[in-house]
Design a protein around this motif. Structure first.
Motif, PDB file in Angstrom:
ATOM      1  N   VAL A 153       0.825  -1.213   0.000  1.00  0.00           N
ATOM      2  CA  VAL A 153       0.000   0.000   0.000  1.00  0.00           C
ATOM      3  C   VAL A 153       0.857   1.260   0.000  1.00  0.00           C
ATOM      4  N   LEU A 154       2.140   1.119  -0.300  1.00  0.00           N
ATOM      5  CA  LEU A 154       2.990   2.301  -0.410  1.00  0.00           C
ATOM      6  C   LEU A 154       2.522   3.162  -1.581  1.00  0.00           C
ATOM      7  N   PRO A 155       2.729   4.496  -1.511  1.00  0.00           N
ATOM      8  CA  PRO A 155       2.296   5.373  -2.613  1.00  0.00           C
ATOM      9  C   PRO A 155       2.883   4.924  -3.951  1.00  0.00           C
ATOM     10  N   GLY A 156       2.050   4.809  -4.932  1.00  0.00           N
ATOM     11  CA  GLY A 156       2.469   4.385  -6.263  1.00  0.00           C
ATOM     12  C   GLY A 156       2.432   2.883  -6.443  1.00  0.00           C
ATOM     13  N   VAL A 157       2.761   2.133  -5.384  1.00  0.00           N
ATOM     14  CA  VAL A 157       2.789   0.673  -5.486  1.00  0.00           C
ATOM     15  C   VAL A 157       1.379   0.118  -5.567  1.00  0.00           C
ATOM     16  N   GLU A 158       0.504   0.607  -4.709  1.00  0.00           N
ATOM     17  CA  GLU A 158      -0.866   0.109  -4.708  1.00  0.00           C
ATOM     18  C   GLU A 158      -1.540   0.364  -6.047  1.00  0.00           C
ATOM     19  N   GLU A 159      -1.294   1.550  -6.630  1.00  0.00           N
ATOM     20  CA  GLU A 159      -1.894   1.863  -7.920  1.00  0.00           C
ATOM     21  C   GLU A 159      -1.357   0.941  -9.013  1.00  0.00           C
ATOM     22  N   ARG A 160      -0.040   0.684  -8.973  1.00  0.00           N
ATOM     23  CA  ARG A 160       0.545  -0.227  -9.967  1.00  0.00           C
ATOM     24  C   ARG A 160      -0.053  -1.624  -9.830  1.00  0.00           C
ATOM     25  N   LEU A 161      -0.195  -2.088  -8.599  1.00  0.00           N
ATOM     26  CA  LEU A 161      -0.749  -3.425  -8.379  1.00  0.00           C
ATOM     27  C   LEU A 161      -2.202  -3.504  -8.830  1.00  0.00           C
ATOM     28  N   SER A 162      -2.951  -2.416  -8.642  1.00  0.00           N
ATOM     29  CA  SER A 162      -4.353  -2.426  -9.073  1.00  0.00           C
ATOM     30  C   SER A 162      -4.450  -2.531 -10.585  1.00  0.00           C
ATOM     31  N   LEU A 163      -3.544  -1.828 -11.306  1.00  0.00           N
ATOM     32  CA  LEU A 163      -3.544  -1.931 -12.765  1.00  0.00           C
ATOM     33  C   LEU A 163      -3.184  -3.342 -13.208  1.00  0.00           C
ATOM     34  N   GLU A 164      -2.183  -3.933 -12.562  1.00  0.00           N
ATOM     35  CA  GLU A 164      -1.768  -5.283 -12.933  1.00  0.00           C
ATOM     36  C   GLU A 164      -2.874  -6.281 -12.635  1.00  0.00           C
ATOM     37  N   ALA A 165      -3.572  -6.071 -11.515  1.00  0.00           N
ATOM     38  CA  ALA A 165      -4.659  -6.991 -11.157  1.00  0.00           C
ATOM     39  C   ALA A 165      -5.793  -6.919 -12.167  1.00  0.00           C
ATOM     40  N   ALA A 166      -5.972  -5.733 -12.752  1.00  0.00           N
ATOM     41  CA  ALA A 166      -7.024  -5.558 -13.765  1.00  0.00           C
ATOM     42  C   ALA A 166      -6.564  -5.994 -15.146  1.00  0.00           C
ATOM     43  N   GLY A 167      -5.330  -6.440 -15.260  1.00  0.00           N
ATOM     44  CA  GLY A 167      -4.808  -6.872 -16.552  1.00  0.00           C
ATOM     45  C   GLY A 167      -4.348  -5.732 -17.432  1.00  0.00           C
ATOM     46  N   THR A 168      -4.157  -4.550 -16.839  1.00  0.00           N
ATOM     47  CA  THR A 168      -3.720  -3.376 -17.595  1.00  0.00           C
ATOM     48  C   THR A 168      -2.230  -3.180 -17.393  1.00  0.00           C
ATOM     49  N   ARG A 169      -1.538  -2.833 -18.461  1.00  0.00           N
ATOM     50  CA  ARG A 169      -0.108  -2.591 -18.329  1.00  0.00           C
ATOM     51  C   ARG A 169       0.261  -1.298 -19.038  1.00  0.00           C
ATOM     52  N   LEU A 170       1.367  -0.703 -18.582  1.00  0.00           N
ATOM     53  CA  LEU A 170       1.855   0.515 -19.201  1.00  0.00           C
ATOM     54  C   LEU A 170       2.630   0.153 -20.463  1.00  0.00           C
ATOM     55  N   CYS A 171       2.423   0.938 -21.507  1.00  0.00           N
ATOM     56  CA  CYS A 171       2.995   0.598 -22.813  1.00  0.00           C
ATOM     57  C   CYS A 171       4.040   1.594 -23.292  1.00  0.00           C
ATOM     58  N   ALA A 172       4.158   2.743 -22.638  1.00  0.00           N
ATOM     59  CA  ALA A 172       5.103   3.746 -23.113  1.00  0.00           C
ATOM     60  C   ALA A 172       6.534   3.227 -23.040  1.00  0.00           C
ATOM     61  N   ARG A 173       7.349   3.703 -23.954  1.00  0.00           N
ATOM     62  CA  ARG A 173       8.758   3.294 -23.992  1.00  0.00           C
ATOM     63  C   ARG A 173       9.465   3.730 -22.717  1.00  0.00           C
ATOM     64  N   ARG A 174      10.226   2.829 -22.151  1.00  0.00           N
ATOM     65  CA  ARG A 174      10.960   3.135 -20.924  1.00  0.00           C
ATOM     66  C   ARG A 174      12.417   3.426 -21.262  1.00  0.00           C
ATOM     67  N   ILE A 175      12.967   4.364 -20.538  1.00  0.00           N
ATOM     68  CA  ILE A 175      14.344   4.778 -20.767  1.00  0.00           C
ATOM     69  C   ILE A 175      15.151   4.505 -19.505  1.00  0.00           C
ATOM     70  N   ASP A 176      16.186   3.692 -19.637  1.00  0.00           N
ATOM     71  CA  ASP A 176      17.073   3.411 -18.509  1.00  0.00           C
ATOM     72  C   ASP A 176      18.269   4.353 -18.555  1.00  0.00           C
ATOM     73  N   ILE A 177      18.626   4.894 -17.409  1.00  0.00           N
ATOM     74  CA  ILE A 177      19.802   5.750 -17.337  1.00  0.00           C
ATOM     75  C   ILE A 177      20.786   5.161 -16.339  1.00  0.00           C
ATOM     76  N   GLY A 178      22.044   5.557 -16.454  1.00  0.00           N
ATOM     77  CA  GLY A 178      23.083   5.035 -15.585  1.00  0.00           C
ATOM     78  C   GLY A 178      22.891   5.448 -14.137  1.00  0.00           C
TER      79      GLY A 178
END
Length: 523
Positions: A153-178
């Motif tokens: 239930v940490l901020p941001g985590v609960e929302e991410r888990l709710s999306l995953e539980a609903a079968g929704t995923r983020l599709c935007a390109r992710r950028i990794d930095i050093g």
């Protein structure tokens, strides 16, 4: 309860439900109360494992290893680092102990540590397992000890888990930095900002921003010129994070984007013009108060998060998704501070007139956003002497007459922001918006002869623009007013109680129309 499979530290898989009673202990090593009860959980495993399954479910792999080491555990310690099982069981506090029947249905739940409740739990386990209770020294335990917040239930985590539980995923390109790279400098160097630092749009922040709308992240919010780029709700959320928005601002940003991308608004023309055009957002209705927007002192300036970040979010979306970048499609000669952000609400309660959105056909209780294509920062005028509507109207007319140039006539929409004190002057005389507009049209009327280009002043109206084929004497003597139509001067009230100042936003001279969209905070 949802079925799950988790591995312990050796890689062995444990599947739930087990077709017999189960005792599931959700714990986190960082929680002192979890450390307090681990010996009890281990004792339950050693005593009852012949009659039911006892599992500890830890929320962090490294922490699980510490618990095993520090308490010499025999109980299986399952790894729920993904937190999906914790979320599925609605774990808000650790420790939480859940007793389930053979079908996986919850029989009893104990949260935190209350000695009497834990003793009752052990009695319940004795009943269903038909195994004697372990001999425990309860006297060494306190009567009560509160638990800790679950990592799920940490901020941001609960929302991410709710999306995953609903079968929704983020599709935007992710950028990794050093690891050693400065994220703020990285975003600036790669052109993701408007020149000011932005908030890094991490997955957790974007997911939290998406909690401000019920719309699916993959849903198309708009198609944005000049790239004609499809903009999803997820991309709106990303740029809203970068702008500093709160999740509850999302419905306003979405409505403003839809209005801006309406073909009637012509955002391509507004943003690409050398005149420095940009959308200016006016917000009406109850949502002004729900979001704590500033419609009073300093309404057009800095200091209010909702005003500033909503306007900035729209500009970042137009830049990062649509492709409007200075030096590229955006060719503004001088630019404008409004290109950073331009959003404010009308102070409806302080206005003697109908609110803007009511004037445009909406209900007073509706929340509405209206966008204008303006080509300048607001021009502030003052009149501290006028005591009548006519006197104030003359000041307003004489000031409006010279916006653009003194010969810029037949204008399309511009926006007049009246201060409360100026609005009071009009109210005392009983003038309506229509009265003020008509007076300004009359007071700004000039003969065409005085508005056409001349040797000493080559700026002016063209015959083509006036649609006059043959410039006869009669045609030259005809008068026209500053605005092509009286209603092209839009009027709202905002600003502080003290100070007889008002402001003018001049509209772009090309083809565009202001557009309003209703804001649905439930979407």
């Amino acid at each position: 309860m949802r079925a799950f499979s988790l591995n312990d530290s050796t890689g062995k898989t444990f599947a739930f439900p087990t077709q017999r009673y189960d005792l599931l202990a959700f714990v986190n090593e960082e929680c002192p109360t979890c450390n307090l009860v681990m010996p009890l959980i281990d004792a339950a495993f050693r005593a009852f494992n012949r009659g039911l399954d006892v599992w500890a479910i830890g929320q962090d792999a490294a922490g699980n290893a510490e618990l095993i080491k520090n308490h010499q555990l025999g109980v299986p310690m399952l790894d729920d680092s993904s937190l999906k099982v914790s979320y599925g069981f609605d774990i808000e506090i650790v420790p939480t102990i859940v007793l389930t029947d053979p079908q996986g249905r919850e029989v009893k739940r104990v949260v935190g540590f209350n000695k009497a409740e834990w003793q009752e739990l052990f009695d319940a386990v004795v009943t269903v397992s038909r195994v004697e209770s372990p001999n425990l020294d309860w006297s060494q335990y306190p009567a009560n000890r509160p638990g800790c917040g679950s990592a799920s239930v940490l901020p941001g985590v609960e929302e991410r888990l709710s999306l995953e539980a609903a079968g929704t995923r983020l599709c935007a390109r992710r950028i990794d930095i050093g690891d050693l790279e400065d994220v703020f400098e990285f975003m600036s160097d790669h052109g993701f900002t408007d020149g000011l630092p932005v908030v890094p749009p991490t997955v957790e922040r974007v997911v939290k921003m998406l909690s401000g709308t019920r719309r699916d992240p993959g849903e198309m919010a708009a198609t944005i010129p000049p790239n004609m780029a499809p903009c999803t709700v997820e991309k709106v959320a990303i740029n809203s994070v970068m702008a500093g928005c709160k999740p509850e601002y999302m419905p306003v940003v979405l409505a403003a984007l839809e209005a801006t991308c309406d073909t009637a608004f012509n955002v391509h023309g507004v943003m690409a013009t050398t005149a420095g055009g940009t959308p200016v957002i006016v917000v009406n209705g109850p949502i002004r108060h729900w979001l704590g927007m500033n419609m009073k002192l300093g309404a057009l300036g800095p200091g209010n998060r909702a005003n500033a970040s909503i306007g900035r979010a729209l500009k970042l979306i137009l830049r990062n998704v649509g492709g409007f970048r200075p030096g590229g499609v955006e060719r503004s000669t001088l630019g404008s501070p409004n290109k950073f952000t331009a959003c404010f609400p009308e102070w409806e309660e302080r206005s003697p007139f109908e609110p803007l959105h009511v004037e445009r056909g909406f209900q007073r209780e509706d929340s509405v956003v209206t966008v204008y294509g303006m080509v300048s920062g607001c021009f502030q005028l003052n009149d501290h002497s006028a005591r009548t509507a006519q006197a104030l109207g003359t000041t307003l007319a004489e000031t409006l007459r010279v916006i653009g140039t003194p010969k810029s006539y037949n204008l399309n929409e511009s926006l007049l922001v009246l201060s409360p004190e100026h609005a009071d002057t009009l109210r005392r005389t009983g003038w309506t918006k229509a009265d003020l507009r008509d007076y300004i049209q009359q007071a700004t009327a000039r003969k065409i002869r005085d508005l056409i280009p001349q040797d000493r002043n080559s700026e002016g109206l063209s015959w083509e623009g006036l649609e006059i084929g043959n410039p006869t004497i009669e045609a030259l003597e005809r008068t026209i007013s500053k605005f092509a139509e009286p209603n092209n001067l839009q009027i709202v009230v905002a600003g502080g109680e003290a100070g007889k100042f008002s402001a003018i936003f001049k509209g772009w001279g090309g083809v565009w129309h202001s557009v309003s969209r209703i804001i649905d905070p439930t979407q």
